[in-house]
Design a protein around this motif. Structure first.
Motif, short mmCIF file in Angstrom:
data_model
loop_
_atom_site.label_atom_id
_atom_site.label_comp_id
_atom_site.label_asym_id
_atom_site.label_seq_id
_atom_site.Cartn_x
_atom_site.Cartn_y
_atom_site.Cartn_z
N GLU A 31 0.81 -1.20 0.00
CA GLU A 31 0.00 0.00 0.00
C GLU A 31 0.85 1.26 0.00
O GLU A 31 0.61 2.18 -0.78
N ALA A 32 1.85 1.31 0.88
CA ALA A 32 2.71 2.49 0.94
C ALA A 32 3.44 2.71 -0.36
O ALA A 32 3.61 3.85 -0.82
N CYS A 33 3.88 1.64 -1.00
CA CYS A 33 4.59 1.75 -2.27
C CYS A 33 3.68 2.31 -3.35
O CYS A 33 4.02 3.29 -4.02
N LEU A 34 2.51 1.72 -3.53
CA LEU A 34 1.62 2.13 -4.62
C LEU A 34 1.08 3.53 -4.41
O LEU A 34 0.90 4.28 -5.38
N ARG A 35 0.84 3.91 -3.18
CA ARG A 35 0.32 5.27 -2.91
C ARG A 35 1.38 6.35 -3.18
O ARG A 35 1.05 7.51 -3.36
N PRO A 39 0.50 9.28 -10.11
CA PRO A 39 -0.57 8.66 -10.90
C PRO A 39 -0.48 8.89 -12.40
O PRO A 39 -1.10 8.17 -13.17
N ALA A 40 0.29 9.90 -12.82
CA ALA A 40 0.39 10.17 -14.25
C ALA A 40 1.26 9.15 -14.98
O ALA A 40 1.19 9.03 -16.20
N ALA A 41 2.09 8.43 -14.23
CA ALA A 41 2.92 7.39 -14.85
C ALA A 41 2.08 6.13 -15.07
O ALA A 41 1.08 5.91 -14.39
N ARG A 42 2.49 5.31 -16.02
CA ARG A 42 1.82 4.03 -16.22
C ARG A 42 2.30 3.07 -15.14
O ARG A 42 3.50 2.95 -14.90
N LEU A 43 1.38 2.39 -14.49
CA LEU A 43 1.73 1.51 -13.37
C LEU A 43 1.38 0.07 -13.72
O LEU A 43 0.28 -0.24 -14.16
N VAL A 44 2.36 -0.81 -13.51
CA VAL A 44 2.17 -2.25 -13.72
C VAL A 44 2.61 -2.97 -12.44
O VAL A 44 3.67 -2.66 -11.89
N VAL A 45 1.79 -3.88 -11.97
CA VAL A 45 2.16 -4.74 -10.84
C VAL A 45 2.14 -6.17 -11.33
O VAL A 45 1.14 -6.64 -11.87
N VAL A 46 3.28 -6.86 -11.18
CA VAL A 46 3.34 -8.29 -11.48
C VAL A 46 3.32 -9.02 -10.15
O VAL A 46 4.23 -8.86 -9.33
N THR A 59 -5.11 -4.21 -7.07
CA THR A 59 -6.25 -3.81 -7.90
C THR A 59 -7.13 -2.81 -7.18
O THR A 59 -7.63 -1.84 -7.77
N ARG A 60 -7.32 -3.02 -5.88
CA ARG A 60 -8.17 -2.10 -5.11
C ARG A 60 -7.50 -0.75 -4.89
O ARG A 60 -8.14 0.30 -5.01
N LEU A 61 -6.22 -0.76 -4.60
CA LEU A 61 -5.50 0.49 -4.31
C LEU A 61 -5.24 1.31 -5.57
O LEU A 61 -5.22 2.54 -5.52
N ALA A 62 -5.00 0.63 -6.68
CA ALA A 62 -4.65 1.33 -7.93
C ALA A 62 -5.47 0.75 -9.07
O ALA A 62 -4.96 -0.01 -9.90
N PRO A 63 -6.75 1.08 -9.14
CA PRO A 63 -7.62 0.49 -10.18
C PRO A 63 -7.21 0.86 -11.60
O PRO A 63 -7.63 0.19 -12.55
#
Length: 300
Positions: A31-35, A39-46, A59-63
């Motif tokens: 959570e701390a990392c994603l927040r 937001p203007a950058a493209r975000l991918v989480v594997v 998915t919930r934190l960064a829809p």
């Protein structure tokens, strides 16, 4: 009006960056990392088949993010390769899940990439929880060259190794060398890519104005299984690096010496709480010497 224009221009620049976070049972830090990610950058989480709900949390934190659910634990480098495979942006920023971007960090990395077009890999100033600075590390095969402790830099500088917790690439340079070594499951994939980037003629740059906070080793929830896996892969990956860069004869010699050292520790220190780590590292080293792949033993 001017502030709005500047904000639009900043967002346009950030849109040229794909930020990739690899998670494996990282629910405690994700959570701390994603927040912290702009937001203007493209975000991918594997997500490497986490069992703690990390993928659902992302998915919930960064829809707006692309969350890739790997069917199994791919390890760090292979997961990063998967995440960057579909990136269409000019730059990529790879983050550990236990890191936090500070305001302006990504913009500072972009500025540095423009100042140093010859750089193939750039990294921010990485601050540890105790206020220290992660700097001065050498790739595993070059650590014998160290003479004393290097002074922390007061500005940008070239280095033989950068990143680990955060790596910023022109994706063209990343792809030109084939990305991360897919044979490595965990450990020394950062050393390897730094060495290959330098051999390709690119420089590595420590960017002083870009500051990152790093939790140091908190990306995955601790457990006996995780600890055993880390030690096993540390042994395996060390042998892989020796064989890749020094040849099979040197790798066999160095591996034999390490096996003898670990066996001696196990024989003499029967009550030592580190015995489990020594056994796992010995087994990983032996597996590499026997030519087994990093995932053959199912150590994930």
């Amino acid at each position: 009006m001017h502030d709005s224009l500047r904000a639009t221009e900043a967002d346009s620049r950030l849109a040229e960056v794909t930020i990739l976070v690899v998670s494996y049972n990282s629910g405690g830090v994700l959570e701390a990392c994603l927040r912290s990610v702009p937001p203007a950058a493209r975000l991918v989480v594997v997500d490497n088949a986490s069992s703690d709900g990390s993928a659902a949390l992302a998915t919930r934190l960064a829809p707006w993010a692309q969350v890739i659910r790997a069917p199994e634990n791919l390890g760090f480098g292979r997961a990063a390769n998967l995440g960057f495979a579909g990136a269409t942006t000019r730059y990529g920023l790879l983050l550990n899940a236990d890191t936090r971007c500070t305001p302006g960090m990504v913009e500072a990395l972009l500025d540095a990439a423009e100042r140093y077009p010859e750089a193939g890999l750039l990294a921010p100033r990485i601050a540890t929880p105790d206020g220290g600075l992660q700097f001065g590390h050498l790739p595993i095969l070059e650590r014998h060259r160290r003479r004393g402790t290097p002074m922390p830099p007061e500005g940008d500088c070239c280095a033989p190794y950068v990143g680990g917790a955060a790596m910023f690439f022109p994706l063209s340079a990343f792809r030109a060398i084939g990305g991360f070594d897919p044979d490595i499951f965990l450990y020394y994939e950062d050393d390897d890519i730094c060495m290959r980037m330098r051999r390709s003629g690119r420089t590595l740059v420590h960017v002083h104005a870009a500051r990152l906070e790093h939790g140091s080793g908190q990306s995955s929830a601790p457990s006996a299984k995780v600890t055993r896996g880390k030690e096993w892969h540390m042994g395996w990956s060390r042998q892989h690096m020796l064989r890749k860069y020094r040849g099979p004869a040197v790798a066999a010699l160095q591996g034999g010496l390490l096996l003898a050292e670990l066996a001696t520790r196990l024989a003499l220190c029967r009550g030592d709480p580190r015995r489990g780590k020594w056994v796992a590292r010995l087994e990983g080293t032996l597996a590499a010497l026997r030519g087994r792949s990093a995932t053959a033993a199912g150590i994930r």
